[in-house]
Scaffold this motif. Structure first.
Motif, PDB file in Angstrom:
ATOM      1  N   THR A 178       0.844  -1.200   0.000  1.00 59.30           N
ATOM      2  CA  THR A 178       0.000   0.000   0.000  1.00 59.30           C
ATOM      3  C   THR A 178       0.875   1.244   0.000  1.00 59.30           C
ATOM      4  O   THR A 178       1.840   1.331   0.757  1.00 59.30           O
ATOM      5  N   VAL A 210      -0.227   8.518  -1.008  1.00 55.41           N
ATOM      6  CA  VAL A 210       0.268   9.613  -1.844  1.00 55.41           C
ATOM      7  C   VAL A 210      -0.377  10.918  -1.385  1.00 55.41           C
ATOM      8  O   VAL A 210      -1.605  11.044  -1.413  1.00 55.41           O
ATOM      9  N   VAL A 214       0.148   7.975  -8.402  1.00 54.99           N
ATOM     10  CA  VAL A 214      -1.062   7.152  -8.225  1.00 54.99           C
ATOM     11  C   VAL A 214      -1.184   6.158  -9.380  1.00 54.99           C
ATOM     12  O   VAL A 214      -1.405   4.950  -9.180  1.00 54.99           O
ATOM     13  N   ALA A 247       1.677   3.478  -9.478  1.00 52.85           N
ATOM     14  CA  ALA A 247       1.503   2.490  -8.410  1.00 52.85           C
ATOM     15  C   ALA A 247       0.359   1.527  -8.717  1.00 52.85           C
ATOM     16  O   ALA A 247       0.470   0.318  -8.511  1.00 52.85           O
ATOM     17  N   LYS A 248      -0.754   2.093  -9.224  1.00 56.39           N
ATOM     18  CA  LYS A 248      -1.876   1.222  -9.584  1.00 56.39           C
ATOM     19  C   LYS A 248      -1.466   0.214 -10.659  1.00 56.39           C
ATOM     20  O   LYS A 248      -1.786  -0.963 -10.577  1.00 56.39           O
ATOM     21  N   VAL A 287      -3.658   2.040  -3.458  1.00 60.40           N
ATOM     22  CA  VAL A 287      -3.295   3.456  -3.378  1.00 60.40           C
ATOM     23  C   VAL A 287      -4.265   4.208  -2.471  1.00 60.40           C
ATOM     24  O   VAL A 287      -5.473   4.188  -2.673  1.00 60.40           O
ATOM     25  N   ALA A 335      -4.912   8.044  -1.213  1.00 61.84           N
ATOM     26  CA  ALA A 335      -4.527   9.345  -1.750  1.00 61.84           C
ATOM     27  C   ALA A 335      -5.205  10.469  -0.991  1.00 61.84           C
ATOM     28  O   ALA A 335      -6.362  10.349  -0.591  1.00 61.84           O
ATOM     29  N   ALA A 387      -7.325   5.569  -7.551  1.00 62.34           N
ATOM     30  CA  ALA A 387      -7.014   5.466  -6.131  1.00 62.34           C
ATOM     31  C   ALA A 387      -8.068   4.625  -5.411  1.00 62.34           C
ATOM     32  O   ALA A 387      -9.260   4.785  -5.654  1.00 62.34           O
TER      33      ALA A 387
END
Lengths: 323, 323
Positions: free
Chosen positions: A139, A142, A154, A157-158, A164, A166, A182
């Motif tokens: 996890t 951000v 975001v 990372a996804k 994520v 955020a 997110a």
């Protein structure tokens, strides 16, 4: 010799304390003139400015320009270039300017090269690659997730299979961040950051820190062991007279955290990878972005002020000249 | 069945706030008995304790023991072992205990394996190797430089051609640190840390942080760009009710610093390298160390208290039984 006006922005002093004051510390000036055909280049390049991303320090900034004349064989008339460009309509870059000739990707607006494909996107892409040590299923939290750096993080990372979380400062920004994918998105001005982070089932493994201060302290408390903090900004601390005192750094030892301060400009060796991969994704729509456009160089003071106060709705771009 | 007394230390509660109180929160107890010949090992090992390094949390700690009986083929009677050993004279380690059989280096006193050759030396050796990114000619600032970790770092850094700036809390400790080769050594209780660090001609590149708090804040201010902080302790912050608030973490971004929190126990894969290299250096006298010996397990409370208050003169070792 026909001279034209060369509008520019004069910053009367470095704005390190307090907010910039448009018209006072940031002055729009139209008195300078330049002869576009005959002004001596001394082996350099004359460019017309297009878009800027405002930052409050000094007179230059990353922007996009179009080459009008060139005495340097690396650049030819019509090239779109990216680099440090002063806040003025026309700029002569002497010696060998460290300008990057931009790849021509169909239908990609030039402004994107100041944000998602500029220093912000490069910061996200290169910082993540070098320091996140991200593993699928982890996890990441951000901060300023609707901004040009955060929104890129975001999406990166996804795409890598992380969860994520955020934060951003308005419901409108939160909507945008959710569209980016997110899993959890919250408005830090109306919701309690600590409660949300402590309520996560599996904690956080990575904190992408653009804000510093209390949010950083909360992240240090809630990070899992071996958590990583990538710090590329401290926006909450730039314009305050009393800096926030972080009291829980003992956790850095106890939880074996790492904190990495990061400015992308030192890693330009990775820029080739970046330009080879990311512009295509933006052009195809796989990578999304948003802009808050300021029309005209005279809006520079307001743009800087908005960024400093977090009042911009998305990536701030000053449009000096349309293509 | 002949039972003998098995003296032990009982910690009535975890000492997380305030200092331990010998006789109250740390109690020496001699009522337990054990049958050395017949007590069931359940496939494990019975050891007699020798030396400990005190830390205030929990009931176990890194110590040295001698194997009296073993039902585990990895350990045989007479082996000297190092690992987590409870604060008691005799300990049965059930299942497969994570004990390391110590190398037999001639004339090396066993106590050294709890300090310079124990977790402290391993912390210095492995932490430096993994995180310092040290380059010859750089400067390192070592806090608690007379302690078992710090004194090893001083010597490792000197051997690698770095300039060493060292702080400790007494003139006696400063003398010891100078003998180890520190270029600049100062008593932080009587001299001004900030003035000394700011007065260095070339600044500092690495901060070996054992103390946290204000010293860490000063180091963040004075570190050169791309400086590294290796944090393996925050001794200044463990026993205070009001933690020190560090206000200058924005420098982490601006100067592109890294902070790495570190506990050596997660890097035992590097322990082979450590045992292959360092014991020889200690035996030959190339690596120096100092000890503050407490004779008897009943001194545990006092030893812990001294370490917490920084009143120990060198590496604290509780001698439970002499060889």
């Amino acid at each position: 010799m026909v001279k034209v006006s060369n509008p520019r922005v004069i910053m009367n002093k470095h704005i390190t304390d307090g907010y910039p004051i448009p018209g006072e510390t940031v002055v729009y000036d139209t008195t300078e003139e330049i002869d576009l055909d005959n002004a001596p280049l001394d082996g350099g390049v004359l460019s017309r400015s297009s878009q800027y991303r405002p930052i409050p320090e000094g007179f230059g900034n990353f922007g996009v320009g179009v080459v009008l004349r060139s005495e340097n064989p690396k650049y030819k008339t019509g090239d779109h270039v990216y680099g440090i460009i002063a806040f003025q309509a026309y700029v002569i870059h002497k010696d060998v300017p460290p300008l990057t000739v931009l790849p021509h990707i169909e239908n990609l607006p030039l402004s994107v090269y100041t944000g998602t494909l500029g220093m912000a996107g490069q910061t996200a892409y290169i910082g993540w690659k070098l320091y996140s040590e991200a593993k699928k299923g982890e996890t990441v939290f951000v901060s300023t997730a609707a901004g040009p750096v955060g929104s890129a993080v975001v999406q990166i990372a996804k795409a890598q299979g992380l969860k994520v979380v955020a934060s951003a400062g308005s419901d409108e920004k939160i909507e945008f961040v959710k569209q980016l994918g997110a899993d959890v998105a919250f408005n830090y001005k109306t919701q309690d950051t600590r409660a949300i982070l402590e309520g996560l089932e599996n904690g956080i493994d990575i904190f992408w820190d653009n804000v510093g201060g209390e949010t950083l302290e909360i992240a240090i408390d809630t990070l899992n062991s071996f958590g990583r903090i990538i710090s590329c900004g401290s926006i909450s601390q730039y314009n305050v007279t009393e800096k926030y005192g972080i009291k829980n750094l003992t956790n850095v030892v106890g939880k074996r955290l790492s904190i990495k301060g990061f400015i992308v400009s030192v890693h330009f060796r990775l820029l080739g990878d970046f330009y080879a991969e990311v512009p295509q994704k933006v052009a195809s729509g796989e990578f999304k972005y948003a802009e808050h456009r300021y029309e005209g160089l005279d809006q520079t003071g307001q743009a800087i002020l908005d960024v400093q106060k977090g009042n911009n709705k998305a990536k701030a771009v000053i449009v000096v000249a349309n293509e």
